[in-house]
Enzyme design. Sequence first.
Site, PDB file in Angstrom:
ATOM      1  N   ARG A 138      34.892  37.518  38.798  1.00  0.00           N
ATOM      2  CA  ARG A 138      33.492  37.431  39.178  1.00  0.00           C
ATOM      3  C   ARG A 138      32.901  36.211  38.479  1.00  0.00           C
ATOM      4  O   ARG A 138      33.339  35.837  37.382  1.00  0.00           O
ATOM      5  CB  ARG A 138      32.733  38.691  38.757  1.00  0.00           C
ATOM      6  CG  ARG A 138      33.300  39.990  39.338  1.00  0.00           C
ATOM      7  CD  ARG A 138      32.562  41.204  38.790  1.00  0.00           C
ATOM      8  NE  ARG A 138      33.100  42.449  39.351  1.00  0.00           N
ATOM      9  CZ  ARG A 138      34.069  43.164  38.804  1.00  0.00           C
ATOM     10  NH1 ARG A 138      34.646  42.747  37.671  1.00  0.00           N
ATOM     11  NH2 ARG A 138      34.490  44.277  39.385  1.00  0.00           N
ATOM     12  N   LYS A 161      32.523  44.337  34.662  1.00  0.00           N
ATOM     13  CA  LYS A 161      31.606  45.442  34.893  1.00  0.00           C
ATOM     14  C   LYS A 161      32.076  46.685  34.143  1.00  0.00           C
ATOM     15  O   LYS A 161      33.254  46.962  34.057  1.00  0.00           O
ATOM     16  CB  LYS A 161      31.528  45.757  36.397  1.00  0.00           C
ATOM     17  CG  LYS A 161      30.744  44.719  37.202  1.00  0.00           C
ATOM     18  CD  LYS A 161      30.632  45.151  38.647  1.00  0.00           C
ATOM     19  CE  LYS A 161      29.798  44.170  39.442  1.00  0.00           C
ATOM     20  NZ  LYS A 161      29.670  44.567  40.863  1.00  0.00           N
ATOM     21  N   HIS A 219      31.408  33.830  44.875  1.00  0.00           N
ATOM     22  CA  HIS A 219      32.023  35.128  45.170  1.00  0.00           C
ATOM     23  C   HIS A 219      33.028  35.036  46.314  1.00  0.00           C
ATOM     24  O   HIS A 219      33.962  35.844  46.390  1.00  0.00           O
ATOM     25  CB  HIS A 219      30.943  36.162  45.504  1.00  0.00           C
ATOM     26  CG  HIS A 219      31.385  37.574  45.301  1.00  0.00           C
ATOM     27  ND1 HIS A 219      31.657  38.108  44.052  1.00  0.00           N
ATOM     28  CD2 HIS A 219      31.639  38.566  46.188  1.00  0.00           C
ATOM     29  CE1 HIS A 219      32.042  39.364  44.183  1.00  0.00           C
ATOM     30  NE2 HIS A 219      32.043  39.664  45.466  1.00  0.00           N
ATOM     31  N   ARG A 222      36.442  34.688  45.077  1.00  0.00           N
ATOM     32  CA  ARG A 222      37.013  35.974  44.640  1.00  0.00           C
ATOM     33  C   ARG A 222      37.635  36.688  45.842  1.00  0.00           C
ATOM     34  O   ARG A 222      38.750  37.213  45.754  1.00  0.00           O
ATOM     35  CB  ARG A 222      35.920  36.817  43.995  1.00  0.00           C
ATOM     36  CG  ARG A 222      36.342  38.223  43.548  1.00  0.00           C
ATOM     37  CD  ARG A 222      35.212  38.836  42.730  1.00  0.00           C
ATOM     38  NE  ARG A 222      35.342  40.263  42.562  1.00  0.00           N
ATOM     39  CZ  ARG A 222      36.051  40.861  41.605  1.00  0.00           C
ATOM     40  NH1 ARG A 222      36.741  40.119  40.757  1.00  0.00           N
ATOM     41  NH2 ARG A 222      36.091  42.171  41.485  1.00  0.00           N
ATOM     42  N   HIS A 245      38.438  46.374  39.758  1.00  0.00           N
ATOM     43  CA  HIS A 245      37.720  47.439  40.448  1.00  0.00           C
ATOM     44  C   HIS A 245      37.970  48.769  39.756  1.00  0.00           C
ATOM     45  O   HIS A 245      39.109  49.118  39.472  1.00  0.00           O
ATOM     46  CB  HIS A 245      38.185  47.545  41.904  1.00  0.00           C
ATOM     47  CG  HIS A 245      37.693  46.426  42.775  1.00  0.00           C
ATOM     48  ND1 HIS A 245      38.283  46.100  43.984  1.00  0.00           N
ATOM     49  CD2 HIS A 245      36.663  45.554  42.612  1.00  0.00           C
ATOM     50  CE1 HIS A 245      37.640  45.088  44.520  1.00  0.00           C
ATOM     51  NE2 HIS A 245      36.656  44.732  43.713  1.00  0.00           N
ATOM     52  N   TYR A 254      40.115  45.446  51.931  1.00  0.00           N
ATOM     53  CA  TYR A 254      41.190  44.526  52.299  1.00  0.00           C
ATOM     54  C   TYR A 254      42.340  45.237  53.026  1.00  0.00           C
ATOM     55  O   TYR A 254      43.327  44.596  53.387  1.00  0.00           O
ATOM     56  CB  TYR A 254      41.742  43.839  51.044  1.00  0.00           C
ATOM     57  CG  TYR A 254      40.685  43.080  50.280  1.00  0.00           C
ATOM     58  CD1 TYR A 254      40.225  41.838  50.729  1.00  0.00           C
ATOM     59  CD2 TYR A 254      40.133  43.599  49.113  1.00  0.00           C
ATOM     60  CE1 TYR A 254      39.245  41.145  50.036  1.00  0.00           C
ATOM     61  CE2 TYR A 254      39.153  42.906  48.413  1.00  0.00           C
ATOM     62  CZ  TYR A 254      38.713  41.685  48.876  1.00  0.00           C
ATOM     63  OH  TYR A 254      37.738  41.004  48.204  1.00  0.00           O
TER      64      TYR A 254
END
Length: 276
Positions: A138, A161, A219, A222, A245, A254
């Site tokens: 990110r 995150k 982004h 990414r 994630h 995806y």
Amino acid sequence: MSRYLEAFLEYLLVNKGVSKNTYEAYKRDLIQFEEFIGKPIIQADTSDVIRFLSQIENKRSLNRKLSSINSFFDFAYKRNMVDEKLKIKQAKIPKSLPKFLTKDEILKAVDWINYQENSWFELRDKALILFLYATGLRISEALNVKISDIEDGWVKVTMAKGEKQRVVPIADVALKAIEEYLHKRPCMSEWLFVNKNCDKLSRISAFKITKKYLNVSPHVLRHSFATALVLGGADLRVVQELLGHASLNTTQIYTHIQKENLKDTVLKYHPLEDLE
């Protein structure tokens, strides 16, 4: 317009007898697709179709263009213009496809960076673009990377995150670009990417860099990283780990790319596909 596309449009008018509006819709969609991929439509593959569709936000328009593309390849397959039928079912298209760039598009853009003045800013821009594409970080994570976070070809991500940590490998071409940039950088800082005052590069500045050379946000690099891995056959759980994630559900966007790629591989290489 390629001769293959002309043949299909003639077929619609003469053999199918479609209305003028339907004919114009097919023609508009397929010319747009052919111009987008920059080659005869007959040479398109699944990744070309997905890349084209990812630019379209309106789902109704997306499905109409997909229907036009599928109709052309059904026509081409039945007339032995292609060995395999390229087809993506509308039901497999998610509500929003992540926009992505191919390796060639990214490297071509990087080549445009002007090195004549040997500016360290340009070396930084090149390093940032390749770093984002090579790691899938990110932009907030990339801008918080310190020089000390890179060791033995890996980068330690400390500001992901949820305050999680992970390590991600860096491709050699990106490492080389970083080394060239740091060698020319005239100031000392713990941060990997800095501005003219040697302060940590801001998100706005990073956005301006990728917009300047690629006309996309950071982004998108990414998404390009993740898409390249999935098309290359990477397991979704590996991609999940690299992207950071928390849930595999987030990586599922995806899945459509992975399924189409696997299907194409089976159709191309499985021995039973040679039997009639």
